[in-house]
Design an enzyme around this catalytic site. Sequence first.
Site, mmCIF file in Angstrom:
data_model
loop_
_atom_site.group_PDB
_atom_site.id
_atom_site.type_symbol
_atom_site.label_atom_id
_atom_site.label_comp_id
_atom_site.label_asym_id
_atom_site.label_seq_id
_atom_site.Cartn_x
_atom_site.Cartn_y
_atom_site.Cartn_z
ATOM 1 N N ARG A 6 1.079 -1.247 -0.226
ATOM 2 C CA ARG A 6 0.004 -0.165 0.128
ATOM 3 C C ARG A 6 0.853 1.212 0.070
ATOM 4 N NH1 ARG A 6 -3.396 -0.113 5.308
ATOM 5 N NH2 ARG A 6 -4.388 -1.851 4.115
ATOM 6 N N HIS A 45 1.911 -2.182 5.736
ATOM 7 C CA HIS A 45 1.687 -2.388 4.401
ATOM 8 C C HIS A 45 2.622 -1.469 3.371
ATOM 9 C CE1 HIS A 45 -2.384 -4.911 4.290
ATOM 10 N NE2 HIS A 45 -2.526 -4.188 5.389
ATOM 11 N N ASP A 103 -3.584 -8.393 3.377
ATOM 12 C CA ASP A 103 -5.005 -8.503 3.982
ATOM 13 C C ASP A 103 -5.433 -9.732 3.147
ATOM 14 O OD1 ASP A 103 -4.466 -6.708 5.964
ATOM 15 O OD2 ASP A 103 -5.490 -4.946 4.566
ATOM 16 N N HIS A 155 -5.038 -9.489 8.531
ATOM 17 C CA HIS A 155 -3.912 -8.946 8.473
ATOM 18 C C HIS A 155 -2.833 -9.627 8.765
ATOM 19 C CE1 HIS A 155 -1.706 -4.881 8.952
ATOM 20 N NE2 HIS A 155 -1.130 -5.625 9.511
ATOM 21 N N GLU A 207 -6.959 -7.818 14.021
ATOM 22 C CA GLU A 207 -7.467 -7.846 12.354
ATOM 23 C C GLU A 207 -7.189 -9.400 12.062
ATOM 24 O OE1 GLU A 207 -5.776 -4.867 9.960
ATOM 25 O OE2 GLU A 207 -6.757 -3.158 11.249
#
Length: 269
Positions: A106, A151, A158, A243, A240
């Site tokens: 990301r 990320h 994810d 993740h 999460e």
Amino acid sequence: MTRLSLMARSLVTAAAALLTMTAATATAQAKTEPTAPENFVALRSVDRTIIQEMRYFTPHNFVGERIDGYRQPLCVLTRPAAQALHKAQTKLLRQGYTLKVYDCYRPQRAVDHFVRWAKDLDDQRMKAEFYPNVDKTRLFADGYIAEKSGHSRGSTVDLTIVKLPAKSTRPYLPGEPLAPCYAPRDERFPDNSVDMGTGFDCFDTLSHTLDPRVQGEQRANRLLLKSTLEDLGFVNLAEEWWHFTYKPEPYPDTYFDFPVSAKSLHHGH
């Protein structure tokens, strides 16, 4: 008259010069767009069978629009992380499952987009699905949004598990009625994944991987994902279920900002 036409001519010349300069700046900016180090690959070049549903390339995410830096719906990762995912996929395929990734590398500019959105308290268009029980003023304090993301270092992913044969997931239509991400499976937005108890990116404590309220099949599904990936060097983020970060990270301290596109990669794979 001549003076006016002279003035007009010099204005035209000035405008032309300005246009040339603007074009040159645009070209310079295009040329200076950062690219990925050679150790980054498109996941597809390592494993073609893993499903890719890149949510931040679509409007179906907590912001409600495509996120800055996602030029193509492409999973990009460091090579060691991609290779470890390939090994996990090989194990799951034998059991009748496939992995599906929602987000991989990301860019920092995408994280900046999240931060801008989180500070805009008037924009609540996706609240009913992604954070029904969280006041938007609490997103930073409660740890749902941060200025930096693992990320951006390229080894965090994810993901979820889909039972084979995989059905397709219908696209989200902006403006459609939203259901809470923790609603029972047949009430929340349809996803072809196994039932994990919540949808992806659900800002709720029910997303905590080992939340005691999540039991039975949902817990078993979470544990299947967790144990499969942990055996291969991934570490789960306890808050999460989706993740995971591959360790040791090739770039533990570097937050990259090259766009998500084949062009950013050295071999264009």
